[in-house]
Design a protein around this motif. Structure first.
Motif, PDB file in Angstrom:
ATOM      1  N   LEU A 161       7.701  -3.677 -10.473  1.00  0.00           N
ATOM      2  CA  LEU A 161       6.701  -4.413 -10.324  1.00  0.00           C
ATOM      3  C   LEU A 161       5.467  -3.812  -9.185  1.00  0.00           C
ATOM      4  O   LEU A 161       6.113  -3.480  -8.319  1.00  0.00           O
ATOM      5  N   TYR A 162       4.272  -4.211  -9.441  1.00  0.00           N
ATOM      6  CA  TYR A 162       3.316  -3.760  -8.519  1.00  0.00           C
ATOM      7  C   TYR A 162       3.426  -4.122  -7.117  1.00  0.00           C
ATOM      8  O   TYR A 162       3.496  -3.441  -6.237  1.00  0.00           O
ATOM      9  N   GLU A 163       3.673  -5.361  -7.027  1.00  0.00           N
ATOM     10  CA  GLU A 163       3.606  -5.966  -5.633  1.00  0.00           C
ATOM     11  C   GLU A 163       4.736  -5.601  -4.847  1.00  0.00           C
ATOM     12  O   GLU A 163       4.950  -5.658  -3.586  1.00  0.00           O
ATOM     13  N   SER A 164       6.154  -5.650  -5.761  1.00  0.00           N
ATOM     14  CA  SER A 164       7.558  -5.269  -5.150  1.00  0.00           C
ATOM     15  C   SER A 164       7.534  -3.768  -4.653  1.00  0.00           C
ATOM     16  O   SER A 164       7.913  -3.535  -3.636  1.00  0.00           O
ATOM     17  N   VAL A 165       6.823  -2.988  -5.367  1.00  0.00           N
ATOM     18  CA  VAL A 165       6.553  -1.508  -5.013  1.00  0.00           C
ATOM     19  C   VAL A 165       5.928  -1.420  -3.594  1.00  0.00           C
ATOM     20  O   VAL A 165       6.297  -0.717  -2.645  1.00  0.00           O
ATOM     21  N   TRP A 166       4.857  -2.096  -3.610  1.00  0.00           N
ATOM     22  CA  TRP A 166       3.959  -2.029  -2.672  1.00  0.00           C
ATOM     23  C   TRP A 166       4.559  -2.565  -1.256  1.00  0.00           C
ATOM     24  O   TRP A 166       4.545  -2.009  -0.140  1.00  0.00           O
ATOM     25  N   ASP A 167       5.181  -3.758  -1.393  1.00  0.00           N
ATOM     26  CA  ASP A 167       5.986  -4.250  -0.187  1.00  0.00           C
ATOM     27  C   ASP A 167       6.975  -3.156   0.353  1.00  0.00           C
ATOM     28  O   ASP A 167       7.351  -3.305   1.365  1.00  0.00           O
ATOM     29  N   ALA A 168       7.693  -2.781  -0.722  1.00  0.00           N
ATOM     30  CA  ALA A 168       8.910  -1.821  -0.324  1.00  0.00           C
ATOM     31  C   ALA A 168       8.388  -0.575   0.371  1.00  0.00           C
ATOM     32  O   ALA A 168       8.862  -0.208   1.562  1.00  0.00           O
ATOM     33  N   LEU A 169       7.079   0.130  -0.074  1.00  0.00           N
ATOM     34  CA  LEU A 169       6.573   1.063   0.683  1.00  0.00           C
ATOM     35  C   LEU A 169       6.163   0.790   1.874  1.00  0.00           C
ATOM     36  O   LEU A 169       6.216   1.481   2.901  1.00  0.00           O
ATOM     37  N   GLU A 170       5.342  -0.241   1.986  1.00  0.00           N
ATOM     38  CA  GLU A 170       4.889  -0.757   3.338  1.00  0.00           C
ATOM     39  C   GLU A 170       5.841  -1.046   4.371  1.00  0.00           C
ATOM     40  O   GLU A 170       5.609  -0.646   5.522  1.00  0.00           O
ATOM     41  N   PHE A 171       6.967  -1.407   3.824  1.00  0.00           N
ATOM     42  CA  PHE A 171       8.058  -1.421   4.940  1.00  0.00           C
ATOM     43  C   PHE A 171       8.845  -0.392   5.186  1.00  0.00           C
ATOM     44  O   PHE A 171       8.813   0.235   6.480  1.00  0.00           O
ATOM     45  N   CYS A 172       9.381   0.554   4.380  1.00  0.00           N
ATOM     46  CA  CYS A 172      10.204   1.620   4.520  1.00  0.00           C
ATOM     47  C   CYS A 172       9.389   2.801   4.851  1.00  0.00           C
ATOM     48  O   CYS A 172       9.718   3.747   5.825  1.00  0.00           O
TER      49      CYS A 172
END
Length: 201
Positions: free
Chosen positions: A153-164
């Motif tokens: 999903l869009y938001e889940s990918v964004w959140d994962a990238l923003e963190f890691c």
């Protein structure tokens, strides 16, 4: 038949992979990833074994890929296993296929028990990323050598990238499993916009 030849090619280049997958299955873990994608994860984790930092997987589902990662993990590293274990969260307008609650047929205890049969150098981060990422951010020393992002999903990918992404060590690798998948257009869009902010509306 074509798929069979691809699997044989993978087995020849990664002779231990089949056994690792069967050990994961024997521990009660399952994966939707094919041998080619599991081989890519195996190659990445081996290529980064001397890169400082832990390994993180966003989107673990029934734990099969985490089981393979764990069996290839250097003893001084920790595998961080991140999933709601309740299925997918709300979807965004950018997402074209998956719905809230997809992939709910799993469980944190089931995955934890399965991974424990393989090794003990892992940590479970159970819950939606809006809850677990702020908890992980409290550990300011946390760095990663390898990140596997398989969240659709869009938001889940964004959140994962923003963190890691800012926590990746030099020479580290990020694999986005869903990039380019026709059922995960939002995942591709999130990655493109994160890496190229000028694309974000």
């Amino acid at each position: 038949m074509k798929q069979r030849f691809k699997d044989i090619a993978v087995w020849l280049n990664f002779p231990g992979l089949r056994g690792e997958l069967h050990r994961s299955i024997g521990a009660g873990l399952k994966t939707l990833l094919d041998y080619q994608r599991l081989a890519m994860l195996t190659a990445a984790i081996r290529a980064t074994k001397d890169v400082p930092g832990d390994v993180i997987e966003f989107g673990t589902f029934q734990g099969g890929s985490a089981g393979v990662l764990l069996q290839n993990l250097s003893s001084e590293k920790t595998l961080h296993v991140c999933d709601s274990f309740e299925g997918m969260p709300d979807v965004a307008p950018e997402d074209n296929y998956h719905q809230k609650g997809d992939f709910a047929d799993t469980g944190a205890e089931r995955v934890k028990n399965g991974l424990s049969k393989l090794d003990d150098n892992f940590e479970m981060h159970v819950g939606f990323f809006s809850k677990t990422i702020p908890d992980m951010e409290k550990n300011e020393s946390l760095k990663f050598s390898f990140a596997h992002i398989d969240v659709d999903l869009y938001e889940s990918v964004w959140d994962a990238l923003e963190f890691c992404y800012p926590r990746m060590a030099g020479g580290g690798i990020v694999i986005l499993d869903d990039y380019g998948a026709p059922t995960c257009l939002g995942a591709k869009q999130a990655a493109d916009e994160f890496l190229h902010p000028e694309l974000k509306p």
